[in-house]
Design an enzyme around this catalytic site. Structure first.
Site, PDB file in Angstrom:
ATOM      1  N   GLN A 131       0.761  -1.090   0.078  1.00 29.28           N
ATOM      2  CA  GLN A 131       0.003   0.212   0.332  1.00 29.28           C
ATOM      3  C   GLN A 131       0.427   1.018  -0.248  1.00 29.28           C
ATOM      4  O   GLN A 131       1.655   1.517   1.373  1.00 29.28           O
ATOM      5  CB  GLN A 131      -1.245  -0.066   0.666  1.00 29.28           C
ATOM      6  N   GLY A 132       0.977   2.037  -0.794  1.00 32.90           N
ATOM      7  CA  GLY A 132       2.318   2.972  -1.472  1.00 32.90           C
ATOM      8  C   GLY A 132       0.690   4.221  -0.627  1.00 32.90           C
ATOM      9  O   GLY A 132       0.647   5.438  -2.296  1.00 32.90           O
ATOM     10  N   TYR A 133       0.642   4.794   0.364  1.00 31.10           N
ATOM     11  CA  TYR A 133      -0.254   6.395   0.466  1.00 31.10           C
ATOM     12  C   TYR A 133       1.132   7.469   1.313  1.00 31.10           C
ATOM     13  O   TYR A 133       0.948   8.141   0.926  1.00 31.10           O
ATOM     14  CB  TYR A 133      -1.217   5.214   2.038  1.00 31.10           C
ATOM     15  N   SER A 134       1.292   6.676   2.221  1.00 29.72           N
ATOM     16  CA  SER A 134       1.713   7.514   3.282  1.00 29.72           C
ATOM     17  C   SER A 134       3.469   8.116   2.816  1.00 29.72           C
ATOM     18  O   SER A 134       4.280   7.280   1.746  1.00 29.72           O
ATOM     19  CB  SER A 134       2.330   6.740   4.771  1.00 29.72           C
ATOM     20  N   SER A 167       4.287  -1.293   4.368  1.00 28.64           N
ATOM     21  CA  SER A 167       4.370  -2.430   4.328  1.00 28.64           C
ATOM     22  C   SER A 167       4.905  -3.333   3.439  1.00 28.64           C
ATOM     23  O   SER A 167       3.720  -3.707   2.152  1.00 28.64           O
ATOM     24  CB  SER A 167       3.403  -3.102   5.316  1.00 28.64           C
ATOM     25  N   GLU A 249      -9.640  -1.064   5.693  1.00 29.20           N
ATOM     26  CA  GLU A 249      -8.335  -1.744   6.958  1.00 29.20           C
ATOM     27  C   GLU A 249      -8.517  -1.439   8.176  1.00 29.20           C
ATOM     28  O   GLU A 249      -8.127  -2.098   8.658  1.00 29.20           O
ATOM     29  CB  GLU A 249      -7.528  -0.395   6.493  1.00 29.20           C
ATOM     30  N   SER A 374      -4.171   7.292  13.141  1.00 32.09           N
ATOM     31  CA  SER A 374      -4.388   7.186  14.175  1.00 32.09           C
ATOM     32  C   SER A 374      -5.088   7.575  15.333  1.00 32.09           C
ATOM     33  O   SER A 374      -6.570   7.644  14.806  1.00 32.09           O
ATOM     34  CB  SER A 374      -2.746   8.063  15.046  1.00 32.09           C
ATOM     35  N   GLU A 376      -6.008   9.889  17.172  1.00 30.55           N
ATOM     36  CA  GLU A 376      -6.107  10.745  16.846  1.00 30.55           C
ATOM     37  C   GLU A 376      -7.237  11.127  15.750  1.00 30.55           C
ATOM     38  O   GLU A 376      -7.813  12.236  16.047  1.00 30.55           O
ATOM     39  CB  GLU A 376      -5.039  11.528  17.213  1.00 30.55           C
TER      40      GLU A 376
END
Ligand SMILES: Cc1cc2nc3c(=O)[nH]c(=O)nc-3n(C[C@H](O)[C@H](O)[C@H](O)COP(=O)(O)OP(=O)(O)OC[C@H]3O[C@@H](n4cnc5c(N)ncnc54)[C@H](O)[C@@H]3O)c2cc1C
Length: 394
Positions: A131-134, A167, A249, A374, A376
């Site tokens: 998964q290429g998001y962040s 990951s 997810e 997260s 938050e």
């Protein structure tokens, strides 16, 4: 919602149990490998295991349609499968990103051709995804991502930029990448959801990041003109597709995941009973509290899976399980007492440290309240979308 196992579920259970017993026997040493914090273990065997699961038709049980080499199972049968999988301590899955995140997304947003191209190799356990998001400047605030893609002279999308915390990128054959395809666009506008093959030497560089556990489950990934094979959901619609995937997810694992949690809790309870730690009333209280919270999560999952419309459900599920699993990790070490802080008795200074299963669980579970969004951020989503509180200033 009524939830129980009927005759058909029990027939399904017998089939699953027999298959797992036979196939686990054929892979001695694979049981119990690749759990939280141990993603590096038995890599070759676990890749082969994915194909074996695929050959049995056990990948894609939860997809909303069949015909891709998967069998479609009811919700109760999916729980049965998860229970049986956990019971034989079958290994941690390498294929879960493709099976549980990309596949439902393609079923919701992909074209017929895309589903036919990408779903069968996932169902066969042959193609693994990441998964290429962040990105370094875009985690919680994903809309500020900078990775971009532009068409080359042949009309193909070429991706350039950096992703991080990716990951299993070192194992993956494919990556779904959220990238800016409209030059000059801002925030969530002008993004596209691209499917990128990882085997592009000179255009994709994967660099492992060492984690607290001493192992490398995630990576930095550098794209330099890498070719994308497909766009899902149409050019410029990446944000909608990407957010739909995050819902899977945060919420999707639910009941199946809880079966694994129950096994982990059972291990901690057994440790506490065996060592006598359970006689400490504070520890006993915490064990019971975790048991009760797991029941709450189960009812919450059943409530939302029963079809109740609830915009906050994936965020509530993520908040519940992230914190729960982290507290389990803490308790696993508390049960051990001071010995939990020590390495193995034969460890020599300077040698790489070796952790046992509970120590890895504790260290890895620090990440549970971060990945997938997260705590938050989940609370902000609930505040704004469910409670209608004023939006956060950006
Ligand atoms: C084990 C693990 C695996 C991962 N795997 C992947 C993967 O495969 N693919 C992928 O793309 N990403 C992956 N991630 C990345 C993960 O999605 C991000 O770490 C997460 O979204 C948080 O982003 P960040 O690390 O940049 O932290 P930041 O966004 O910089 O946040 C830092 C802290 O500030 C808080 N914060 C930030 N914004 C706000 C706000 N508006 N209000 C209140 N608090 C705020 C956060 O809650 C956090 O505590 C993984 C992360 C982990 C830990």
């Amino acid at each position: 919602m009524e939830f129980g196992f009927g005759d058909e579920d029990e027939t399904f259970r017998s089939e699953a149990r027999a298959w797992l017993a036979e196939h686990i026997r054929a892979h001695p040493g694979i049981a119990g490998r690749g759990g939280p914090g141990s993603e590096h273990e038995a890599a070759g065997e676990r890749r082969a295991w994915e194909k074996e699961l695929g050959s049995g038709g056990w990948i894609g049980l939860g997809w909303r349609e069949g015909g891709y080499g998967n069998r479609v199972a009811t919700l109760t049968q999916q729980v049965v499968w998860a229970e049986e999988y956990a019971r034989v301590r079958a290994p941690g899955r390498y294929g879960h990103i493709g099976e549980n995140l990309l596949a439902p997304t393609l079923l919701a947003h992909g074209t017929r051709e895309q589903r036919q191209r990408y779903l069968p190799p996932i169902a066969r356990g042959e193609e693994l995804w990441c998964q290429g998001y962040s990105e370094p400047g875009a985690g919680s605030d994903l809309a500020s991502l900078r990775t971009s893609a532009a068409r080359d002279g042949d009309g193909r999308w070429r991706v350039s930029g950096q992703k991080v915390w990716t990951s299993l990128a070192h194992q993956a054959d494919w990556c779904f990448v959220l990238a800016r395809t409209e030059p000059g666009s801002r925030r969530h506008h002008g993004l596209s959801f691209l499917l990128v093959p990882m085997d592009q030497p000179g255009h994709i560089d994967v660099r492992p990041i060492q984690q607290l556990t001493g192992t490398s489950e995630f990576n930095e990934v550098f794209f330099d003109g890498a070719v994308a094979a497909d766009v899902v959901g149409g050019e410029g619609n990446g944000w909608r597709v990407a957010m739909g995937l995050l819902g899977f997810e945060r919420g999707v694992s639910t009941l199946a995941q809880q079966v694994g949690f129950q096994e982990e809790l059972n291990t901690v309870v057994r440790d506490a009973v065996a060592s006598g730690a359970v006689r400490d009333p504070v520890l006993a209280d915490r064990l019971v509290r975790l048991w009760a919270e797991l029941r709450t999560m189960r009812w919450n999952a059943l409530r939302t899976l029963g079809g109740a419309e609830d915009a906050g459900a994936p965020s509530v599920a993520k908040l519940l399980w992230g914190g729960w699993h982290q507290r389990l990790g803490e308790l696993a070490l508390r049960v051990r007492g001071a010995a939990a802080a020590a390495g193995p008795h034969d460890w020599a200074p300077g040698a790489p440290y070796q952790l046992d299963e509970q120590q890895r669980l504790f260290l890895f579970s620090r990440a549970d309240t971060i990945y997938g969004g997260s705590d938050e951020i989940q609370r902000t989503i609930i505040a704004e979308r469910v409670l209608g509180l004023p939006r956060e200033a950006l």
